[in-house]
Enzyme design. Structure first.
Site, PDB file in Angstrom:
ATOM      1  N   ASP A   1      34.493  34.557  34.232  1.00 54.69           N
ATOM      2  CA  ASP A   1      35.453  35.632  34.472  1.00 54.69           C
ATOM      3  C   ASP A   1      36.353  35.783  33.249  1.00 54.69           C
ATOM      4  O   ASP A   1      37.250  34.978  33.018  1.00 54.69           O
ATOM      5  CB  ASP A   1      36.287  35.334  35.723  1.00 54.69           C
TER       6      ASP A   1
ATOM      7  N   SER B   1      41.029  44.297  42.147  1.00 54.35           N
ATOM      8  CA  SER B   1      41.342  42.870  42.117  1.00 54.35           C
ATOM      9  C   SER B   1      42.288  42.523  40.971  1.00 54.35           C
ATOM     10  O   SER B   1      42.989  41.517  41.016  1.00 54.35           O
ATOM     11  CB  SER B   1      40.060  42.058  41.987  1.00 54.35           C
TER      12      SER B   1
ATOM     13  N   HIS C   1      39.811  38.994  34.727  1.00 56.59           N
ATOM     14  CA  HIS C   1      41.056  38.635  35.415  1.00 56.59           C
ATOM     15  C   HIS C   1      41.814  37.602  34.592  1.00 56.59           C
ATOM     16  O   HIS C   1      41.351  37.204  33.522  1.00 56.59           O
ATOM     17  CB  HIS C   1      40.735  38.087  36.811  1.00 56.59           C
TER      18      HIS C   1
END
Ligand SMILES: *[C@@H]1O[C@H](CO)[C@@H](O)[C@H](O)[C@H]1NC(C)=O
Ligand SMILES: *[C@@H]1O[C@H](CO)[C@@H](O)[C@H](O)[C@H]1NC(C)=O
Length: 458
Positions: free
Chosen positions: A425, A184, A428
């Protein structure tokens, strides 16, 4: 350009340090002083692993002017920790006369540098405007109130990157396929690339996903076509680059396994692609992969227990063998994108770690010098390859950017209330943001490094 280099802390720190202890400081500053004698006109180049080790030419050159002041003040701790860049004084060579595989000296490490404010030219696309940013990275649309994190530009310490030009990037990709393969984090980079290239299109309908798919994490393959340039930018999901599988135990329960000596099933899609960008990393630190119990398989052997770092090394070697066997350096460029740093405070991704409220990069501390063992492994594996893989050595530039993660803004406001406090998160990146820089570095590499032989002059 009203970019304000962050000179202040350094200017303050230097006299202070000098005052504190000159004899103690000398060994620390010596490498810096030595570096100051490097001529300022250096060959620009992205460092490629097959150029290493570069010979160190320590030419005393008192008559040559010192380089312009460093755009970035490194914290003194960083300076003494990080290895000095190669010193070379060979004159710049025109890239086109250098044969493929030879280098123009490799004197400027573009990954050694710092972040500069650039209110004028950053971000490369306005927050909230690019339709290819999926919800997980659309921080502005999800309500992140600050935008300062979008206004930094990466500035190498000893040279400058070619000015980013999305039109020229597309022109260089004309008739070609560029594919990102990985987890990802690579989808994060893929969406960034779509967005920065989209800015070059006056008619935004001249790019589209060829099957009409919208980007979601559920799907593993996307192909975007840029009609006027006859090129595609693609993403193939492959968490480990080697083959995931299942085994069944006596109770007929299925369990995941990883075949570290077999290339991933998606490899058939990688063949014949002109520009490939790989990465794998974050998944090797997760649950079953990290535990390594009845999970790693080599040949017919399922290891009852296996070390995940060694498994990573063997998997990368499997990948390297595949590249050497199936890819032709005269036709394709292959990048391996290095580890992207996560910034969890007080916990980890699955145990309440957080990074909310960070609005500025960090410029000091141990995190700046950190370089994971997996990167040393990647360097060693790539260094042993026949194919000249280009390492996008982005680890350090991500070290600074604790402000760049979605934290609690990886979900639209309605959904956020439920999850944000528990899971943030901090791995990312918000878009626009840090991965834009990785793509700028790919652009720089296409501009500065010799093309594969079969590529026509664009
Ligand atoms: C960007 O690249 C295009 C195509 O190569 C060129 O025509 C244009 O002048 C460039 N723009 C800038 C600002 O350099
Ligand atoms: C990548 O960058 C790190 C600093 O973050 C440096 O220690 C390492 O030598 C670099 N690797 C290569 C191959 O340039």
């Amino acid at each position: 350009m009203p970019s304000a280099p962050l000179l202040l802390p350094w200017r303050l720190a230097l006299p202070l340090l000098a005052f504190v202890s000159v004899p103690f400081l000398l060994p620390l500053t010596l490498p810096f002083l030595l570096r100051s004698s490097v001529p300022s006109r250096q060959a620009l180049s992205l460092r490629r692993l097959d150029w290493l080790p570069s010979p160190l030419h320590r030419t005393p050159a008192p008559s040559t002017p010192p380089p312009p002041p460093s755009p970035l003040p490194m914290a003194p701790t960083t300076m003494s920790l990080s290895p000095a860049p190669p010193l070379a004084s060979s004159p710049p060579q025109p890239p086109d006369t250098a044969g493929y595989g030879e280098s123009a000296g490799g004197t400027c490490d573009v990954y050694d540098g710092g972040w500069m404010r650039d209110e004028e030219a950053r971000p490369l696309y306005p927050p909230g405007t690019c339709p290819y940013v999926d919800e997980a990275y659309a921080c502005a649309s999800n309500g992140r109130p600050d935008a300062s994190y979008t206004r930094w530009r990466w500035a190498p310490r000893w040279c400058s990157l070619p000015r980013f030009n999305a039109t020229d990037f597309l022109a260089r990709l004309r008739g070609k396929r560029l594919m990102l393969v990985g987890d990802s984090m690579n989808r994060n980079q893929f969406e960034s690339l779509l967005c920065i290239l989209r800015e070059a299109l006056s008619d935004k309908t001249r790019m589209f996903e060829t099957h009409g798919y919208r980007i979601t994490k559920g799907r593993g393959y996307f192909v975007f076509k840029f009609v006027d340039y006859d090129c595609t930018v693609e993403f193939v999901r492959s968490h480990f680059l080697v083959r995931e599988g299942v085994r069944y135990n006596r109770q007929r329960n299925s369990n995941p396994i990883l075949q570290i000596d077999r290339i991933d099933k998606t490899a058939s899609r990688w063949k014949k692609v002109d520009v490939l960008v790989f990465n794998t990393g974050h998944w090797w630190t997760h649950g079953k992969t990290a535990r390594g119990k009845n999970y790693y398989k080599e040949g017919d052997t399922l290891y009852p227990q296996f070390d995940s770092t060694e498994a990573y090394r063997r998997a990368l070697k499997t990948w390297a063998r595949w590249i050497d066997k199936n890819m032709d350096p005269a036709k394709s460029i292959v990048f391996y994108r290095g580890y992207s740093t996560a910034h969890f405070r007080a916990g980890d991704w699955d145990s309440g770690g957080s990074c909310n409220g960070e609005t500025e990069p960090t410029f000091r501390g141990a995190v700046i010098g950190s370089y994971p063992e997996k990167m040393r492994i990647a360097e060693a594996v790539i260094g042993g390859m026949r194919f000249p893989v280009r390492l996008l050595n982005v680890t350090k530039l991500t070290n600074f950017r604790k402000d760049g993660h979605p934290s609690m803004y990886s979900k639209a406001p309605a959904a956020r209330k439920k999850v944000s406090r528990r899971k943030q998160d901090c791995s990312h990146w918000c878009l626009p943001g840090v991965p834009d820089t990785w793509n700028e570095l790919i652009y720089a590499s296409l501009v500065l490094d010799p093309k594969p032989r079969s590529w026509k002059h664009h």
